[in-house]
Motif scaffolding. Structure first.
Motif, short mmCIF file in Angstrom:
data_model
loop_
_atom_site.label_atom_id
_atom_site.label_comp_id
_atom_site.label_asym_id
_atom_site.label_seq_id
_atom_site.Cartn_x
_atom_site.Cartn_y
_atom_site.Cartn_z
N CYS A 17 0.82 -1.23 -0.47
CA CYS A 17 0.05 -0.03 -0.09
C CYS A 17 0.53 0.90 0.56
N ARG A 63 -8.52 -3.31 -1.32
CA ARG A 63 -7.09 -2.51 -1.44
C ARG A 63 -7.47 -1.46 -2.50
N GLN A 117 -5.56 2.58 -3.01
CA GLN A 117 -4.80 2.15 -2.05
C GLN A 117 -3.56 0.66 -3.09
#
Lengths: 361, 361, 361, 361
Positions: free
Chosen positions: D62, D238, D243
């Motif tokens: 990330c 995610r 991210q």
């Protein structure tokens, strides 16, 4: 045990609907009426709220207390440009403690829960969030939400609300009031519309929930935007948060019945009086500990532990803080003198018996 | 114009409450009952739904249709591990078109709206989202939501629902059914509980909204988890999305009145019959264009443009697609033969007059 | 097969970082600098964007394209008072198709996806959402989001953007531009700052994403608020949506390297030129179908099916629409003439061979 | 004042990137590599994390610490069936205090902030939320999130984490660890991989953020799912929370550089040592109040008020609690002995001067 009360002391939510409310629903049930608020009862309801507050407020009828809080707060968040603005409340507040995280989920907003011994917020307590302002890592204090009467049965005076609103507005914040039991507060603080206005519109509150359900309705609440310009978009927000009633006439009719001749204040005054009477009757019983006199319709006594179970089996009520043997007794619009007297008698009898058992052993 | 109907054709939402519903609410209004579902009417309601579906389903009473859809879908999203799973529906679906974005806001979930001429989804149409599966840049098809009857008044056959459920389950998806007008579908597809079950629980539907409001209630809906294991957490989710009624007994009582002796099916059958009757009476009038026979309780005629305004002023209804002069006429549980006949007579009279004006000029 | 290209045609995201970008990062890596934007590179970056747009814009550096879109749109939603305002885009738009539902989740906002053959929105297409305005059951059109160049490699002319902005503003909407490949559009539409301004700030765009990652950066994007008053709260929103870089200097340095002497436009022009060259070399090969000339840096050919697998194994690219044997070839800032020529040669060789196999059999 | 340190004590976020990190980025910058994680550096990174934890963990790279926390917690919420599950943390926790409400907005989840004097959570403290379990009006404790080292620079022992995990798991909760400064904790608790494992995977932590940015990276973090089955859907989550890095190789390369030969632990050990050295040099200066020895890389001294401004002007640091004249001094991987000695000398000189001024007057 003596005969049990006809109505327990669990909650004003457990009470039935007032005959005038029922009658109003029956009267509203004549033929067709357009859905979603385009009906006569809703128009009347809006007018009645204008009259009640003495100003052109914006009224949005909702289903329940959580819904009214969410619809009002969501609209306020909109006026503030979104969820990076936090809601400041107390650790006791219904929105923080008893709505299963609805504000966080539906608003996407952080609640800053200020610890408060009496469930009230003072202007000084707002200072504790001032350091957040302008720092990009922190939520920005956006709304201060107070409950009147509070979840602990305490009251803000009009001056206290005014002072809090002034501080909040100075900080660029809005003020929301959760009035799920507004009738009890109004009755306690003067018992007329002037009393209501003194701690709401006149004090500077921006938006509030006005409760009907706990005060004799089948189920009806309203968001009242006391500053109409804050209501922009509120009809869309209400629908989006699932709080737009289709057959709104039946909810508006309930509110109209309560607002007519200020019945809602009378009902609040009655349940307050029943709590005061209960307090008188039980305050001196050995094994019952009570702090100050009840300000509205709830008592939070600490009881001798052995008494709690049998008493509850006989006449239901809820625990408040089991770790200190504290329970909550709540009266309602339909609680009678007899209910109160029977409950006090049963309590006295039970505690006397426990006491003599104890001495005997 | 001849005398106007006593009830307009705006919506089944505009209809009043059935006498049995009113009576049930009055009967429920006796003394205190614990709030939030711990009452006798709600226990009865849960049992009635088990009996209705012939299986131990999980019932969650809610306030309104949008709320029931949101509460059911939010729980389903939970079972799927969250909002990266999309809801596949049609461009006509209520959740996509008529809920002010409630699913996106409250669920945080994308809706994939498949274009559909008849507001129905076929297994083949699901293929169009299969390429999304497993690709991290795309939402994952999680729930297919169908409406029965659809927003266009069409019906899925039990076989069609079964085939769709089979395909959806093969793809790892759940099936949600918006049954805001479930009574009309049930009446049209057989008129008994076997019919209901044939296109819901027997067909493989996982969770559904069961509508009462449009079918004679004051306001009451329920989420029914036909696969109980999917209901995990649903009591928390309902509260979190603001759909937990405090005085639930009054909503459950309404549903009980409708479920008793399958009154709900009778009411659906009646409103369907009134739509069929209206169709018969107006189908051949010059200036009225209708496609197929109505399957449930709505007609979507295209009218001669000049007729729409005067007709609506005389007896209200809503536009459907103003660009093609299409309107919607909807019957309700309380629509009478006389209402239908008067409406047809007025329509005929108006169009005849317009026609003669036209010829004269 | 002949020697493969040194760089494939998968995506401009697959390209490396430009030497000037690397050098800028190395230069920024001297000692300590305050985090979160209080550094010299970020101050320089803000000034460079002011110079680039010829006006005092507000710049918010972000990590990636999805993040920049979300941060910009979230701030715009705030200016509009919240998520009952929908984002109107095309079915091809990155925010709708390729961000795994980030807008719905993080903004809580519905996307209205207009079908568009060329991934562009016209003022007339906006008319299709006008009927939603003012109706409480519908989301309110709030932002129109366009992509320039579009996801299909097409371009809006400055006049087209101007006309769309005018219509959107008339409807009370804001205009967002996803400029993930803004360099390619700028290069194609004139190749200087006047070109950039002509279809952004001068045309009336309110807020945009400015892409660096696909154009030679390691990873750096920016939200540019072309109307600074819309940026209110944007620093909080950026952090709240997880897009505040702590060591921001390293991202700002990358953007500075690209902005210096308009390097970004040169890089965009180069990748555009490589796509044009590739088009020239392959357009006439039998077994390759191409529509119009490429406007920016991507080709979307339909290939003879048997060729796709072997060609991809030799030099990677992505499918676009497998059902019609359509693939995407994308050039980048570092694609060379040799890469293009080798690819065209390999393609020609492969298709010729397949053709002779076919004739032989 | 003597010569100022070359590096201030503002934050480890203000430090530059380690030469090995830079070198790794340069080495990764060769030609094309597929985006979004399909590259060699990311494959290597995943293997390195498996080796680091001695088990097949799931790694999701990330951009930043807030993003890694949100991506990990969002996935955990999915495993728990959604946002009616609360995150229990301390009032000091970064997710509660320093992420501008990102968890509430992106997860829709309530944070229950337990007051904690040392920013740690004990099993006993979890008891305070046990009464919420099973009550539909309350959020359900779902995840306990701890920070190691804490935001106050304190450490959990492996036994303390184990005990907390055991209690949390008994309560049906998951355990999240915010390891933004995991290197400092690892160095302090043994300085090898066994140490790391002792308070993470071996102790029962389910998911964690692994920080690189504050420890010599340009900007790179990872979510590590220590129980791989919890990672289901994490690649979609995610992306949905913005991210997913497109050119992931450059982030993975940074992490690889740190993981190689456990450089990350060495860097953590160094910054810890510099804090310990600073503590030694300043602890006895009159006008400086320090509590216990620093456990990691931060000191929280209370200073004579008059000294704070001049000292900060000379060498920057941040206030911690201005109301009690408390500041924070933080060392970094690149802090030198000379920096520390110069700072201590300057501090001593300043306080001596203030003292003599005071005596003189």
């Amino acid at each position: 045990m003596p005969p049990a009360p006809n109505r327990a002391f669990a909650s004003d939510n457990a009470a039935g609907a007032h005959p005038s409310v029922i009658e109003a629903v029956l009267e509203a049930n004549t033929g067709h009426a357009l859905a979603y608020g385009a009906d006569d009862q809703t128009a009347e309801c809006e007018q009645r709220f204008n009259d009640t507050f003495g100003a052109p407020v914006v009224t949005r009828v909702c289903f329940n207390g959580t819904g009214a809080n969410i619809a009002g707060l969501a609209t306020a968040m909109g006026a503030l440009r979104g969820p990076h603005h936090a809601i400041v409340c107390t650790n006791w507040s219904h929105i923080a403690a008893d709505e299963t995280g609805a504000p966080e989920r539906v608003l996407g907003t952080k609640l800053i829960e200020l610890p408060s011994p009496d469930a009230k917020i003072t202007p000084t307590m707002l200072d504790s969030v001032a350091h957040l302002q302008g720092v990009q890592h922190h939520v920005q204090p956006g709304v201060v939400s107070i409950t009147q009467p509070t979840e602990l049965g305490t009251l803000y005076s009009p001056d206290e609300v005014s002072a809090l609103c002034a501080r909040a507005h100075d900080m660029g914040m809005l003020v929301h009031l959760d009035g799920a039991r507004i009738a009890n507060a109004t009755a306690a603080l003067g018992g007329d519309l002037a009393a209501l206005r003194s701690f709401t519109i006149d004090a500077g509150v921006d938006v509030m929930s006005f409760g009907g359900t706990k005060n004799g309705a089948l189920g009806a609440e309203a968001v009242i935007f006391l500053r109409p310009e804050l209501a922009e978009g509120s009809e869309f927000v209400r629908k989006q948060v699932t709080q737009l009633p289709s057959k709104m006439r039946y909810l508006s009719a309930q509110l109209n019945a309560l607002l007519r001749d200020d019945l809602w204040i009378d009902l609040g005054a009655h349940s307050n009086a029943m709590a005061a009477r209960l307090d008188e009757l039980v305050r001196d019983i050995v094994g019952v500990e009570l702090d100050g006199r009840p300000q509205v319709n709830s008592l939070f006594p600490r009881l001798r532990r052995e008494a709690i179970g049998p008493l509850r089996d006989w006449c239901f009520f809820w625990d408040w803080d089991a770790t200190v043997n504290q329970v909550r007794w709540m009266t309602a619009w339909d609680t009678t003198e007899q209910d109160v007297e029977r409950f006090a008698a049963g309590l006295r009898s039970l505690l006397t018996e426990l006491d003599s058992d104890c001495r005997a052993s």
